[in-house]
Design an enzyme around this catalytic site. Sequence first.
Site, PDB file in Angstrom:
ATOM      1  CG  HIS A 100      -5.433  -2.321   0.015  1.00  0.00           C
ATOM      2  ND1 HIS A 100      -4.868  -1.727  -1.097  1.00  0.00           N
ATOM      3  CD2 HIS A 100      -4.755  -1.817   1.080  1.00  0.00           C
ATOM      4  CE1 HIS A 100      -3.912  -0.896  -0.720  1.00  0.00           C
ATOM      5  NE2 HIS A 100      -3.818  -0.942   0.587  1.00  0.00           N
ATOM      6  CB  SER A 123      -0.954  -0.036   1.194  1.00  0.00           C
ATOM      7  OG  SER A 123      -1.924   0.960   1.113  1.00  0.00           O
ATOM      8  CG  ASP A 137       5.982  24.770   0.855  1.00  0.00           C
ATOM      9  OD1 ASP A 137       5.076  24.006   1.278  1.00  0.00           O
ATOM     10  OD2 ASP A 137       6.829  25.290   1.608  1.00  0.00           O
TER      11      ASP A 137
END
Length: 433
Positions: A411, A144, A358
């Site tokens: 998953h 993951s 940023d």
Amino acid sequence: MTVSYRQPGVVLTDHRFTVPLDHDDPSGETIELFAREVVARDRVGRDLPWLLYLQGGPGFGANRFIGKQAWLGRALQEYRVLLLDQRGTGNSTPVNRQTLPLRGGPAEQAAHLTRFRGDAIVRDCEAIRPQVTGGAPWTVLGQSFGGFCTVTYLSIAPEGLDQALITGGLPSLDAHADDVYRAAYPRTERKVAAHYARYPQDVERARRIADHLLTHDVVLPSGYRLTVEAFQTLGVLLGSGDGSHRLHYLLEDAFVRTPSGPALSDAFQEQVQGLLSYAGHPLYALIHESIYAQDDRPTAWSAERVRSEFPQFDAAKTLAGDEPLLFTGETVHPWLFDCDPALRPLRETAGLLAARTDWTPLYDPARLAANEVPVAAAVYHDDLYVDTAHSLATARAIRGLRTWVTDEFEHDGVRAGGPRVLDRLLALARDDV
């Protein structure tokens, strides 16, 4: 000082390393990393190659296995395994509501948290690798978010890798968080529909619980405020192989009769607070959306904003009609920082991170296109957590990467599938199949 001890079939050794908080300032402040070495008991004295495991998350320490559970037994046939608590997690200088005030106020805390993304984790790995392997490259298994970190590893330090194995963790190289969640909500809706098809009785049960939460102020024993939106986040269970069954059993005995009428049972509340609390992994809530940030665009609570584009997830509107309640998936929302006592002191900090503009790139497409490291990735078809189309686009962008696309697992396939997933990936990476 290292400490070794035994479990069934294995010998464990605990390691602690010191690394810079900011790798661009190697002489500045340091933090501690914790990692656990595991070797099969009958191979303790052998000269074995190393496999580094990068846990999913972000914000979770490495699995605390007992013996040779899940994929570990297969790995120990060939490797010494290093289970790393990524910076800020587990026993690696933890980051939470108790420790962050040491940094100062919310602005200082938010600035500190920018150092806990995948690029810093990879640089940590490279800092400790010479101490662990003597400088030899190692195999990395990334689950993951650990797979996201592995793609970053291929981007900035491929010389440290012998092989890269990825399970459910091929990220988009350029998608903004908004793109990720626009793909995620329809996928989540499909998972919920599949759950209700399996357990049609849960349609009414979920609606009843949601209606109760809309008309009652429910505070769990831990102090967690259980709103209907928080209840919907239990859909995160649907991303694991047994999650639909676990959700069903949770819903089936939610209510108990009391002198004042039906109420959510203590047993239900106890289970729910264990599933929803971020006390054990607050870093997940704080930096989750930032793992998709790579330019001057803020994440700006992306999951919450994008959710408004899918009105079918609005519980109040659903309950006013006849539609089933929709659960949500792997999403973090600003109101979680009001619900969860482990997160409440960090709401302003999280807001500053969401507004940040940023962010630096995490992946290098040019370097990935020229990749020479053997890479194999398991892509789980219609994975709740990671979009299949995004994963396959990235697979095509990494030179030499081989994929195994399967709907056999959810998953958590690398855990639920025992040795089979790792065995398949090793065969692909070695060109044995």
